[in-house]
Every structure is written in structure tokens, then in C-alpha cells.
Design a protein around this motif. Structure first.
Motif, PDB file in Angstrom:
ATOM      1  N   ILE A 137      41.397  41.253  40.500  1.00 28.12           N
ATOM      2  CA  ILE A 137      42.555  40.334  40.263  1.00 28.12           C
ATOM      3  C   ILE A 137      43.490  40.480  42.125  1.00 28.12           C
ATOM      4  CG2 ILE A 137      45.487  39.449  39.116  1.00 28.12           C
ATOM      5  CD1 ILE A 137      43.515  40.712  37.264  1.00 28.12           C
ATOM      6  N   GLU A 138      43.854  41.947  42.543  1.00 31.86           N
ATOM      7  CA  GLU A 138      44.376  42.078  43.369  1.00 31.86           C
ATOM      8  C   GLU A 138      44.049  40.927  44.901  1.00 31.86           C
ATOM      9  OE1 GLU A 138      46.916  46.303  42.353  1.00 31.86           O
ATOM     10  OE2 GLU A 138      44.928  45.566  43.450  1.00 31.86           O
ATOM     11  N   ASP A 139      42.547  41.664  45.034  1.00 35.41           N
ATOM     12  CA  ASP A 139      41.667  40.344  46.036  1.00 35.41           C
ATOM     13  C   ASP A 139      41.602  39.428  45.969  1.00 35.41           C
ATOM     14  OD1 ASP A 139      41.254  42.969  46.947  1.00 35.41           O
ATOM     15  OD2 ASP A 139      39.303  43.106  46.853  1.00 35.41           O
ATOM     16  N   ASN A 140      41.387  39.246  45.427  1.00 36.54           N
ATOM     17  CA  ASN A 140      40.737  37.300  44.717  1.00 36.54           C
ATOM     18  C   ASN A 140      42.076  36.490  44.068  1.00 36.54           C
ATOM     19  OD1 ASN A 140      38.105  37.714  45.281  1.00 36.54           O
ATOM     20  ND2 ASN A 140      38.454  38.800  43.759  1.00 36.54           N
ATOM     21  N   LEU A 159      46.516  52.888  33.853  1.00 37.84           N
ATOM     22  CA  LEU A 159      45.932  51.428  34.418  1.00 37.84           C
ATOM     23  C   LEU A 159      46.757  51.536  35.242  1.00 37.84           C
ATOM     24  CD1 LEU A 159      45.189  49.380  30.849  1.00 37.84           C
ATOM     25  CD2 LEU A 159      42.978  49.976  32.612  1.00 37.84           C
ATOM     26  N   ALA A 160      48.126  51.705  34.987  1.00 36.32           N
ATOM     27  CA  ALA A 160      48.851  51.266  36.049  1.00 36.32           C
ATOM     28  C   ALA A 160      48.810  52.020  37.366  1.00 36.32           C
ATOM     29  CB  ALA A 160      50.478  51.982  35.300  1.00 36.32           C
ATOM     30  N   SER A 161      48.554  53.222  36.797  1.00 38.54           N
ATOM     31  CA  SER A 161      48.187  54.358  38.417  1.00 38.54           C
ATOM     32  C   SER A 161      46.570  53.619  39.012  1.00 38.54           C
ATOM     33  CB  SER A 161      48.162  55.499  38.045  1.00 38.54           C
ATOM     34  OG  SER A 161      46.570  55.948  37.461  1.00 38.54           O
ATOM     35  N   GLY A 162      46.387  54.006  38.506  1.00 37.48           N
ATOM     36  CA  GLY A 162      44.665  53.200  38.952  1.00 37.48           C
ATOM     37  C   GLY A 162      43.934  51.654  39.732  1.00 37.48           C
ATOM     38  N   GLY A 163      45.527  50.417  39.217  1.00 45.51           N
ATOM     39  CA  GLY A 163      45.818  49.898  39.858  1.00 45.51           C
ATOM     40  C   GLY A 163      46.140  49.065  40.896  1.00 45.51           C
ATOM     41  N   TRP A 164      47.188  49.994  41.571  1.00 47.81           N
ATOM     42  CA  TRP A 164      47.379  50.380  42.542  1.00 47.81           C
ATOM     43  C   TRP A 164      46.975  50.996  43.761  1.00 47.81           C
ATOM     44  CZ3 TRP A 164      49.780  54.947  44.865  1.00 47.81           C
ATOM     45  CH2 TRP A 164      50.280  55.696  43.690  1.00 47.81           C
ATOM     46  N   GLN A 165      46.464  52.528  43.524  1.00 51.06           N
ATOM     47  CA  GLN A 165      46.376  53.254  44.037  1.00 51.06           C
ATOM     48  C   GLN A 165      44.956  53.335  44.283  1.00 51.06           C
ATOM     49  OE1 GLN A 165      45.196  56.785  41.845  1.00 51.06           O
ATOM     50  NE2 GLN A 165      45.075  58.380  42.958  1.00 51.06           N
ATOM     51  N   ALA A 166      43.736  52.656  43.724  1.00 51.17           N
ATOM     52  CA  ALA A 166      42.127  52.279  43.840  1.00 51.17           C
ATOM     53  C   ALA A 166      42.636  51.406  45.195  1.00 51.17           C
ATOM     54  CB  ALA A 166      41.934  52.300  42.659  1.00 51.17           C
ATOM     55  N   SER A 184      45.995  37.304  43.656  1.00 44.69           N
ATOM     56  CA  SER A 184      47.032  37.689  44.257  1.00 44.69           C
ATOM     57  C   SER A 184      47.553  39.162  43.852  1.00 44.69           C
ATOM     58  CB  SER A 184      48.480  36.754  44.101  1.00 44.69           C
ATOM     59  OG  SER A 184      48.652  37.272  42.808  1.00 44.69           O
ATOM     60  N   TRP A 185      48.030  39.687  45.049  1.00 43.51           N
ATOM     61  CA  TRP A 185      48.955  41.010  45.379  1.00 43.51           C
ATOM     62  C   TRP A 185      50.477  41.538  43.801  1.00 43.51           C
ATOM     63  CZ3 TRP A 185      46.264  44.743  46.432  1.00 43.51           C
ATOM     64  CH2 TRP A 185      45.088  45.209  47.713  1.00 43.51           C
ATOM     65  N   ARG A 186      50.954  40.120  44.285  1.00 45.08           N
ATOM     66  CA  ARG A 186      51.526  39.842  43.663  1.00 45.08           C
ATOM     67  C   ARG A 186      51.419  40.401  41.887  1.00 45.08           C
ATOM     68  NH1 ARG A 186      55.496  35.064  43.820  1.00 45.08           N
ATOM     69  NH2 ARG A 186      53.524  33.999  43.237  1.00 45.08           N
ATOM     70  N   LEU A 187      50.213  39.564  41.348  1.00 55.40           N
ATOM     71  CA  LEU A 187      49.578  39.270  39.841  1.00 55.40           C
ATOM     72  C   LEU A 187      49.283  40.994  39.874  1.00 55.40           C
ATOM     73  CD1 LEU A 187      49.602  38.457  37.319  1.00 55.40           C
ATOM     74  CD2 LEU A 187      47.419  37.428  37.923  1.00 55.40           C
ATOM     75  N   GLY A 188      48.439  41.984  40.897  1.00 52.34           N
ATOM     76  CA  GLY A 188      48.224  42.691  40.231  1.00 52.34           C
ATOM     77  C   GLY A 188      48.861  44.223  39.840  1.00 52.34           C
ATOM     78  N   PHE A 189      49.708  44.424  40.847  1.00 56.30           N
ATOM     79  CA  PHE A 189      51.129  45.009  40.902  1.00 56.30           C
ATOM     80  C   PHE A 189      52.224  44.588  39.631  1.00 56.30           C
ATOM     81  CE2 PHE A 189      51.160  46.029  45.774  1.00 56.30           C
ATOM     82  CZ  PHE A 189      49.936  46.698  45.485  1.00 56.30           C
TER      83      PHE A 189
END
Length: 566
Positions: free
Chosen positions: A196-199, A34-41, A201-206
Motif C-alpha cells: 500500500i505504501e509503495d503503490n 502489524l504496526a511496527s512492521g508497517g513502518w520499519q520494513a 500512498s505513504w499516508r495510507l500505509g502509515f
């Protein structure tokens, strides 16, 4: 359960392992995936929107990152086998991954760690806002640490998990759940966290990626009291290097026709030697040829390990040399997939991604179609196609047949991608959008789904086929490393895709920063042509290849292989 399935505390002195370890290993793997996909995708979108990186450059960086993620598992597997064991490597790598994601989260949180947005406020305008060295340093350091962390956990956790079970049946069940967890967690991260990153914030997604990484690390450490820890056995590659060195040092030695002149181990047993075809790489037999001082006369052990090797070691290197052409034919198979993945995200950014009036598909989530397609196809192949094939032909499909079908489906996917992009460019020109960078073409991004689904179906054939082939054909000393060869293929493929995109940019005008004014369809047609040529190379290699560990009796005797000169 029996055997290792019964667990006790370490103080009891009983065996560890068994199914009690599964929740801890599964929890660790799911959390880290989950962690790797959250920033890599969503990396391409993040670089474009937050760091003002031009679109093709962002795709290049993403390909390099994906290459590293698939290269480091091989390094991690070698380190685990040779020095520290799977648990230690996985734990340290999870900590490194967490540190990398925290740095990425800081770039999304602190304004001083990312450049200012363009003056017109458009996140898709290709302006050149200056970026300080500190910003680049933090960004690339975070990416490097995150890549190392993912690479050090992905295959070592699989190996560590399988080591907890004595029975092959239990190991098979574990691998089934392992791949199910991988695809499920990847699909969740590629949709939920990316959304979440797109809609939001990036801060919350990361931040969510960092939290899931921490949870995965916690699961891994909490289960330590129950694990069976594998002992490092030394790198199997050392023996292969010894064969090469010994062959070079004895390059002037004349080979003998007598079997007793070759070294088969301390006990002299030749019962487990895999026979080889006549005249296959006979020059390597020099590494096992006994000369004065190579072996202790008292107990028959090796006196000079870099001057003489066992015939088993020679046979292992010969096996790798025979399978290398087949392995190399899969590199371009992965290269086309890497190019298509990066270009598809860029295409999705310029297409209508709305489903209904209120929901928009994140561009980085578009590739989840491949994961879903592969998961469904694997089930259909296992439950329906393979039994049907066996009924019709009275035999199971061979690994080479599966890989070959994967080649064909991949070529068809590239052709479909070319046709879809041609249609998109037609609509672009009809609305005069080719000279307007970042303009959204009135064409639904759902048109990208069929080509991605076809890629997923192809992966369901060639990926398991390659795993089965390498695991079946590799020598026993390299069984653990055999599956990591797939990761090495993917790594080389992503690096090659980066080089090819750069070459296309230099030689043609097909890939400008504004894809609406480019000819991505020509790139796909070029991939179709090269894919057909590569498929022809694969057919040649597969026709010439003979299975080493299936059809016994086709090979000649050991003595015949040992005889003769170079």
C-alpha cells in the motif's frame, strides 16, 4: 482447564489468568507487530523517496533504528522486573509507539514536514534538496518514539503472557502461538502494508500502522480485568554489581579454605549452590567471604549489602563470565545478517521486481522471504530433523550444535549473495548502466530469494539454539532476562553493521551511492572471510565450554571452588 484457567472478575477475589487472557494478549501483540512492521520494513525506501536521503545513508539510518528496536527490549525488561511490572511497561510503550507512528504519518501527509522532490521528478535521483531542521526533528522524533514503543512491548508482552499460566505445558503452548503470531503478523505487514505504501500512498500505509497500533493497545487494556499482574522483584543485575563492588572492596583479603568462612544466605543452606569447575574465577569468592560486621550475629542477615554477597550471587556472575565468550561469538553472526538485509533492499530497488505485467514486488517486502523461510524451517526441524537426529544418535541436538550449524549456513548465504551480486554487476556493465544512477538492471529480483531463504534456514537453527542455551545455562535469578540477551545481540549487531558499512565507505570505493557502479560483491566476500574467522572463534569457545546445568558431576565441590587464593 484448571487452576488459573478458571477466571472470575476481580471483585470475586479469585485467581486471575489462564487462557481467557490469551485473546487479549494475542490481539495486542498482533496489532502492535502489524504496526511496527508497517513502518520499519519500508523505512529505507521512504527515506530515499520522500526525504531524498542517499541510499547508503538510508541503510545506515535503518540499521541504527533496528539496533534501537532490539536494544530497548532489554531496557524494558529490566524496568518491568525492577519497578513497574510487565503490564504497565507494555501499556505505556504502546502509547509511545502510537505517538511515534502518528508523527511519521504526519511527515507523509503534510508537505511542510518533508522536502520537495527533485526537479527531474525521479524518486531515485540522488539530488541534495535542502531540508529544514523542523523536518528532521519531526522525522527523527517519530522514529525514536516508535523504536521505544516497539522495544517496550515485544518482550514484556511475552513475559506477561507466560505469567498467566501455572503449568509449563501451557506456557510452552503460549510461546508456540506467540512466535507463530509474530512471524505471521510480520509477514502481513511486510507485504500488505508495504505494498500500500509503495503503490497507493505513504499516508495510507502509515495510517494503517497507527490504526493497528491503536487496536493492539485497546486489546491490551480491555483484558486488564483478567490478567495476573507480576510483582516487581528488583533487578537481578543489582546482585551482580554487588559482587563486583564487594570483590573490589575486599581485594586485599586472603581467602580461606574453610566453607564456613563464606556466606551462603541467611539460613546457611548450600544445597542449591551450583558447583563450579576448579580454579574458576576464584578471586570473586572474596565477595562472599565473611569479615567482621558484614553479617548480623542475631539472625544471620546481611548488614552491609555492598560489602558481602551470597555464594549464590557469586556463582551467578561466574556463570555469566563463562558463557560470555559464546555470547560474543554470535554478535558478528547478527552483524552479517544486518548488513545483508540493508544492502538487499538497495539491490532490489535497482532490479526488475515485476511478477507478470501488472504486479511489482515492493523493495521493502523482499525480506519477507526470511520470515517465511524461518517459519517453514522451524516446522521441518521440529517435526522431522530432530526426531531423525535422535533416532540416529540416540540424543537430541545440543544448543551448541544448532548454533554452529547456523554459523555455517550464514557463511554460505554470504557467499551466495556475493555470487548473485557479481552476476548483477556483469549484466549492469553489459548494458552500460554503471554510470546511470537509479537505472533498473534487467535482472529479476527473484534471484535474491535463495540467499534470503538460506538466511532464514540458518536463523531457524541458531536463534532457537541461543534461546535454549541461555535459558538453560543462566542462573535462576536471570531466567527472565536470559531470552532478552538475544535481543541485545541483535541490537549490537545492527550498530556494528552501521559502523562496518561506514568503514567500508571510507576505506574502499565498494559502496558508492550508485550501487550499479560499486562492488557490493566484494563486501559480501569480506563478510565470508570474517564469518569463517568468527566460526573458528565459536568452535574454540564451544570446545572449551562445559554445560553447567546438564551434566552434573563433572564439576568439583563447592569447597574446592571456595578454596585457594586469587
Amino acid at each position: 482447564m484448571d487452576g488459573r484457567s478458571e477466571f472470575h472478575t476481580p471483585n470475586s477475589g479469585s485467581k486471575r489468568g489462564g487462557w481467557i487472557t490469551f485473546p487479549f494478549i494475542a490481539g495486542a501483540f498482533v496489532g502492535l507487530t502489524l504496526a511496527s512492521g508497517g513502518w520499519q520494513a519500508n523505512l529505507i525506501v521512504y527515506l530515499i523517496q520522500e526525504f531524498n536521503v542517499k541510499s547508503i545513508n538510508a541503510a545506515q539510518i535503518s540499521n541504527i533504528v533496528n539496533g534501537c528496536i532490539n536494544l530497548f527490549p532489554v531496557v524494558g525488561a529490566i524496568i518491568a522486573d525492577s519497578f513497574f511490572g510487565s503490564f504497565f511497561v507494555a501499556s505505556i510503550s504502546a502509547c509511545i509507539s502510537l505517538l511515534g507512528i502518528i508523527l511519521l504519518a504526519l511527515t507523509a501527509t503534510l508537505d511542510s514536514l518533508r522536502p520537495q522532490k527533485c526537479e527531474n521528478g525521479s524518486s531515485f535521483s540522488f539530488c541534495s534538496t535542502p531540508t529544514s531542521k523542523v523536518q528532521y526533528t519531526v522525522l527523527y522524533t517519530g522514529l525514536a518514539l516508535a523504536c521505544i514503543g516497539v522495544g517496550g512491548t515485544r518482550f514484556t508482552l511475552a513475559t506477561m503472557g507466560a505469567n498467566q499460566y501455572d503449568k509449563p505445558k501451557d506456557q510452552g503452548i503460549f510461546f508456540n502461538w506467540y512466535f507463530f503470531a509474530f512471524y505471521t503478523a510480520s509477514a502481513i505487514s511486510n507485504t500488505a502494508i508495504v505494498y500500500i505504501e509503495d503503490n497507493v500512498s505513504w499516508r495510507l500505509g502509515f495510517g494503517l500502522s497507527a490504526i493497528t497500533n491503536f487496536i493492539g493497545l485497546a486489546f491490551l487494556l480491555l483484558g486488564n480485568r483478567f490478567y495476573t499482574h507480576d510483582e516487581p522483584q528488583g533487578s537481578p543485575f543489582t546482585g551482580l554489581v554487588q559482587v563486583i563492588v564487594a570483590t573490589i572492596r575486599k581485594r586485599k583479603v586472603r581467602l580461606s579454605s574453610k566453607i564456613e568462612d563464606y556466606y551462603y544466605g541467611k539460613d546457611g543452606s548450600i544445597t542449591e549452590i551450583v558447583t563450579t569447575p576448579k580454579k574458576s574465577f576464584r578471586f570473586l569468592n572474596r565477595a562472599a567471604f565473611k569479615t567482621e560486621g558484614d553479617v548480623h550475629e542475631s539472625d544471620g542477615s546481611i548488614a552491609k549489602p555492598w560489602r558481602i554477597c551470597t555464594m549464590q550471587q557469586v556463582q551467578a556472575l561466574k556463570t555469566l563470565m563463562r558463557i560470555f565468550p559464546l555470547w560474543s561469538s554470535s554478535i558478528f553472526l547478527g552483524t552479517t545478517i544486518g548488513i545483508q538485509a540493508s544492502l538487499t533492499v538497495l539491490q532490489a530497488l535497482l532490479m526488475d521486481r515485476h511478477i507478470g505485467p501488472h504486479f511489482q514486488i515492493p523493495a521493502g517486502s523482499i525480506l519477507v522471504v526470511v520470515l517465511i523461510s524461518t517459519s517453514i524451517s522451524l516446522t521441518i526441524i521440529d517435526r522431522f530433523l530432530c526426531p531423525m537426529w535422535q533416532k540416529l544418535t540416540h540424543s537430541s541436538p545440543t544448543p551448541l550444535q544448532r548454533i554452529g550449524l547456523g554459523h555455517v549456513l550464514n557463511i554460505l548465504s554470504m557467499a551466495m549473495s556475493a555470487l548473485m551480486e557479481w552476476k548483477r554487476l556483469q549484466i549492469t556493465q553489459a548494458h552500460n548502466l554503471q554510470d546511470r544512477p537509479g537505472s533498473i538492471v534487467p535482472m529479476s529480483a527473484l534471484w535474491l530469494f535463495p540467499q534470503l531463504a538460506l538466511v532464514g534456514i540458518g536463523e531457524a537453527f541458531h536463534f532457537p539454539g541461543q534461546v535454549a542455551l541461555y535459558y538453560q545455562e543462566f542462573p535462576k535469578s536471570l531466567k527472565t532476562t536470559s531470552t532478552a540477551m538475544i535481543s541485545l545481540i541483535v541490537a549490537i549487531s545492527f550498530y556494528l553493521s552501521t559502523a562496518l558499512i561506514d568503514l567500508v565507505r571510507r576505506v574502499t570505493g565498494w559502496l558508492p551511492d550508485n550501487l550499479n557502479g560499486g562492488r557490493v560483491d566484494n563486501v559480501y566476500w569480506a563478510l565470508v572471510v570474517v564469518g569463517v574467522l568468527n566460526f573458528g572463534y565459536y568452535l574454540l569457545c564451544s570446545c572449551l565450554y562445559k554445560y553447567q546445568n546438564v551434566e552434573k558431576g563433572e564439576d568439583d565441590t563447592i569447597g574446592e571452588d571456595a578454596r585457594g587464593g586469587s
